[in-house]
Write an enzyme that holds these catalytic residues in place. Sequence first.
Site, mmCIF file in Angstrom:
data_model
loop_
_atom_site.group_PDB
_atom_site.id
_atom_site.type_symbol
_atom_site.label_atom_id
_atom_site.label_comp_id
_atom_site.label_asym_id
_atom_site.label_seq_id
_atom_site.Cartn_x
_atom_site.Cartn_y
_atom_site.Cartn_z
ATOM 1 C CE1 TYR A 219 -6.336 -1.429 7.917
ATOM 2 C CE2 TYR A 219 -5.064 -3.004 9.193
ATOM 3 C CZ TYR A 219 -5.283 -1.715 8.774
ATOM 4 O OH TYR A 219 -4.465 -0.726 9.210
ATOM 5 N NE ARG A 272 1.862 5.153 2.021
ATOM 6 C CZ ARG A 272 1.703 4.833 3.297
ATOM 7 N NH1 ARG A 272 2.542 5.210 4.176
ATOM 8 N NH2 ARG A 272 0.638 4.151 3.708
ATOM 9 C CE LYS A 291 -5.709 2.174 8.480
ATOM 10 N NZ LYS A 291 -4.540 2.345 9.297
ATOM 11 C CD GLU A 363 -4.916 5.452 7.383
ATOM 12 O OE1 GLU A 363 -5.132 5.914 8.519
ATOM 13 O OE2 GLU A 363 -4.150 4.506 7.163
ATOM 14 C CG ASP A 364 -2.567 4.940 3.387
ATOM 15 O OD1 ASP A 364 -1.780 4.840 4.336
ATOM 16 O OD2 ASP A 364 -3.152 3.965 2.898
ATOM 17 C CG ASP A 386 -3.218 4.270 12.042
ATOM 18 O OD1 ASP A 386 -2.908 4.165 13.245
ATOM 19 O OD2 ASP A 386 -3.556 3.302 11.344
ATOM 20 C CG ASP A 387 -0.017 5.808 7.356
ATOM 21 O OD1 ASP A 387 -0.290 4.606 7.354
ATOM 22 O OD2 ASP A 387 -0.669 6.665 6.734
ATOM 23 C CG ASN A 528 0.864 -3.629 5.617
ATOM 24 O OD1 ASN A 528 1.209 -4.733 5.985
ATOM 25 N ND2 ASN A 528 0.472 -2.678 6.449
HETATM 26 N N1 LIG Z 1 2.406 -2.622 9.695
HETATM 27 C C1 LIG Z 1 1.815 -1.471 9.816
HETATM 28 O O1 LIG Z 1 0.979 -1.291 10.682
HETATM 29 C C2 LIG Z 1 2.208 -0.353 8.906
HETATM 30 C C3 LIG Z 1 1.884 0.949 9.256
HETATM 31 C C4 LIG Z 1 2.279 1.998 8.430
HETATM 32 C C5 LIG Z 1 2.968 1.721 7.257
HETATM 33 N N2 LIG Z 1 3.222 0.428 6.935
HETATM 34 C C6 LIG Z 1 3.905 0.111 5.685
HETATM 35 O O2 LIG Z 1 5.201 0.659 5.687
HETATM 36 C C7 LIG Z 1 5.568 0.980 4.361
HETATM 37 C C8 LIG Z 1 6.144 2.383 4.328
HETATM 38 O O3 LIG Z 1 5.151 3.287 4.754
HETATM 39 P P1 LIG Z 1 5.514 4.808 4.999
HETATM 40 O O4 LIG Z 1 4.260 5.446 5.386
HETATM 41 O O5 LIG Z 1 6.662 4.946 5.909
HETATM 42 O O6 LIG Z 1 5.947 5.248 3.519
HETATM 43 P P2 LIG Z 1 6.892 6.443 3.094
HETATM 44 O O7 LIG Z 1 6.718 6.616 1.646
HETATM 45 O O8 LIG Z 1 6.669 7.591 3.987
HETATM 46 O O9 LIG Z 1 8.367 5.887 3.385
HETATM 47 C C9 LIG Z 1 9.011 4.919 2.617
HETATM 48 C C10 LIG Z 1 10.501 5.019 2.909
HETATM 49 O O10 LIG Z 1 11.130 3.909 2.298
HETATM 50 C C11 LIG Z 1 12.291 4.381 1.610
HETATM 51 N N3 LIG Z 1 12.600 3.471 0.512
HETATM 52 C C12 LIG Z 1 11.945 3.307 -0.641
HETATM 53 N N4 LIG Z 1 12.566 2.372 -1.362
HETATM 54 C C13 LIG Z 1 13.609 1.943 -0.663
HETATM 55 C C14 LIG Z 1 14.629 0.992 -0.887
HETATM 56 N N5 LIG Z 1 14.660 0.277 -2.006
HETATM 57 N N6 LIG Z 1 15.550 0.808 0.050
HETATM 58 C C15 LIG Z 1 15.519 1.524 1.178
HETATM 59 N N7 LIG Z 1 14.585 2.426 1.469
HETATM 60 C C16 LIG Z 1 13.637 2.643 0.541
HETATM 61 C C17 LIG Z 1 11.934 5.770 1.144
HETATM 62 O O11 LIG Z 1 13.092 6.511 0.909
HETATM 63 C C18 LIG Z 1 11.154 6.272 2.350
HETATM 64 O O12 LIG Z 1 12.056 6.778 3.291
HETATM 65 C C19 LIG Z 1 4.324 0.778 3.506
HETATM 66 O O13 LIG Z 1 4.432 -0.445 2.844
HETATM 67 C C20 LIG Z 1 3.208 0.716 4.500
HETATM 68 O O14 LIG Z 1 2.171 -0.112 4.068
HETATM 69 C C21 LIG Z 1 2.873 -0.592 7.732
#
Ligand SMILES: NC(=O)c1ccc[n+]([C@@H]2O[C@H](COP(=O)([O-])OP(=O)(O)OC[C@H]3O[C@@H](n4cnc5c(N)ncnc54)[C@H](O)[C@@H]3O)[C@@H](O)[C@H]2O)c1
Length: 713
Positions: A219, A272, A291, A363-364, A386-387, A528
């Site tokens: 993962y 994504r 997953k 997912e993604d 999940d996100d 991540n």
């Molecule tokens: N830990 C976990 O379990 C978990 C779960 C889901 C997502 N994530 C991680 O969270 C991250 C975001 O996922 P998401 O699904 O929300 O993506 P997303 O694309 O929906 O959202 C990203 C957000 O970040 C903002 N952004 C981009 N660059 C930026 C910057 N320089 N400054 C401020 N804001 C900025 C964008 O405007 C957007 O609002 C990914 O890296 C994903 O891997 C982690």
Amino acid sequence: MQSNFDWPVAEVLVGFSLLCFDFAHCLQNLNFKKGQRKLCKSGIGGWSSCSNFSASQRRRSASSRVTCCAPSSSSGKPHGGFVMEKEINGGSTVVDVDVNPHPHPEDQGVTPWCISVSSGYTLLRDPHFNKGLAFTEKERDAHYLRGLLPPTVISQETQVKKMIQHVRQYQVPLHKYMAMMDLQHNAHGMPILISQERNERLFYKLLVDYVEELLPVVYTPTVGEACQKYGSIFMQPQGLYISLKEKGRILEVLRNWPEKNIQVIVVTDGERILGLGDLGCQQGMGIPVGKLSLYSALGGVHPRACLPITIDVGTNNEKLLNDELYIGLKQKRATGQEYAELLHEFMTAVKQNYGEKILVQFEDFANHNAFDLLEKYRSTHLVFNDDIQGTASVVLAGLVAALKLVGGNLIDHRFLFLGAGEAGTGIAEIIALETSKRSNVPLEEVRKHIWLVDSKGLIESSRKESLQQFKRPWAHEHEPVKELVDAVNKIKPTVLIGTSGQGRTFTKEVIEAMASHNEKPIILSLSNPTSQSECTAEEAYTWSKGRAIYASGSPFSPVEYDGKVFVPGQSNNAYVFPGFGLGLIMSGTIRVHDDLLLAASEALASQVTQEDYDKGLIYPPFRNIRKISAHIAANVAAKAYELGLATHLPQPKDLVKFAESSMYTPDYRIYRSKVVFSGHASCFQRCVFLAMDSVVKKMSRIYAARGEYNTLT
Ligand SMILES: NC(=O)c1ccc[n+]([C@@H]2O[C@H](COP(=O)([O-])OP(=O)(O)OC[C@H]3O[C@@H](n4cnc5c(N)ncnc54)[C@H](O)[C@@H]3O)[C@@H](O)[C@H]2O)c1
């Protein structure tokens, strides 16, 4: 069954009565305990008693032979299933019937409750049934394996030990990942002592036994790198690909998948992937495959009930478009109506093929589609993102647990997010829901404690008109703020959460500002893979002078600061989605309600012990994940029953026990020794069996014609 169907009436009637007789016979050998069927250890009825024909006679006479498998696993623990094997013309068929209290639907319902594989060489190449060198002497005789394996016989435990050594010999995480995938999918270069071929149960056993060590391998973070290189690693497709080319024929495509009774689909369009952006078609497949491995290993959903799907609507990744070896559609991503129509056909076909209770996990998907899809299908399908929802549930659990360390109630805290996408707004919303419930303060009021910063700065009222729909609830009255550090100094949050997908954005200044406003700042860098984490564990502890309560999306090693060792927690949605899915499946829940996510959070938070708190942890250790998943599943199911969303009635009394007993365990099954029909009694039994076999075949053809089942022989 459709009444207007042309049934082979006579055959069905004869077959059915024979089946009833036979089934009754089998039931004599089943113990009934507290309403749950359990098999007795003697195998199945009279079939296990006689053996007169020689192997050659048997082959010549094309007789059938039935071999039964003990209900117990090789480790002696009950696994909730048994295997019957019948042999025809020297090629044998394994028939797998799970009889746990919550059986895989493949094992329920009408006659085709069996699936078949061959023995001998082919058995070794069937990952569901292969045991490699763990096939016993008896099994080697019974299943034509003599000479196909080296003479030694070893246990599954020894295979696991050997395999973990094999994985550990690699220094590069991607190589470890490939070694694991070899076992699950490809099996090239396996040490001979383990398995000469793919071996699904060994893969899952290894993952369950060494979950803390192997989770980062299968993962995040390694899966991110694997996704980027997925096309070059894998020669064999591992899931279902549905592209724009299949428009109008998606139902047909779904029916091409060999497993018919699917309980969970994880689907992506690859736009994504983690924080890595558009990875297109094949590169995106690594995520649903990974997953679903976790659904089985951590949540106990049967691997054969899991279906990974990639929807290919093109890619905007120029590198892929210019790569002559790219295997996906070489066109820009379809959008608007074209995209919506394909997705709608997919969702309709899924329900038509698998029914109301199939869980579809999005997912993604990029956030412009993810929110719309969830909104559109949440009232008609069992869908889960999940996100958005899984992450939210996990983070809420961590925050609730963190209150024990920092004090106060949720309503006393202020939250600031960097990143206002799926994860950020999903978490924000669930925090608001839970806070409102706990404090009786209206949701609108509670939301004002939560602030989000996106790539254009603080989300505030002057930006409202230009914001995407899902960001608008967070546009509170405030002057515009561009930089995160300024937002921290102005809002003075007690909790800082990174969901931006942008690495190293929690700078020294930001962490120091958090530490200056809080005795114990809560800092979660969730993005991540590791490279995208907003800050490392070391940075968080060092810059806050050891005061931060920290957790990250991808794992970090413990950090020593000022003579004290800090163990960072992993705030990852892998804590929740496997148990959440199990809870939905075991209760037959038909829709995901927000309260089910809150129930999952509550269950996860309740698993953090004082010992964990003493180490500064806000999540329980991952090594207990199967137990954690059972508790989450039980709490989710209980809430589903309470809300009237569960359809598996009556509600079991002890849901935790029920969840545990419903879980797939990867211990090997014992294939019982061969049984041959002879004499009067066995001739009769042979007739029964042949009739049954013929009916099953006939019916399978009928089902195949109707497109419901196929390939049963
Ligand atoms: N830990 C976990 O379990 C978990 C779960 C889901 C997502 N994530 C991680 O969270 C991250 C975001 O996922 P998401 O699904 O929300 O993506 P997303 O694309 O929906 O959202 C990203 C957000 O970040 C903002 N952004 C981009 N660059 C930026 C910057 N320089 N400054 C401020 N804001 C900025 C964008 O405007 C957007 O609002 C990914 O890296 C994903 O891997 C982690």
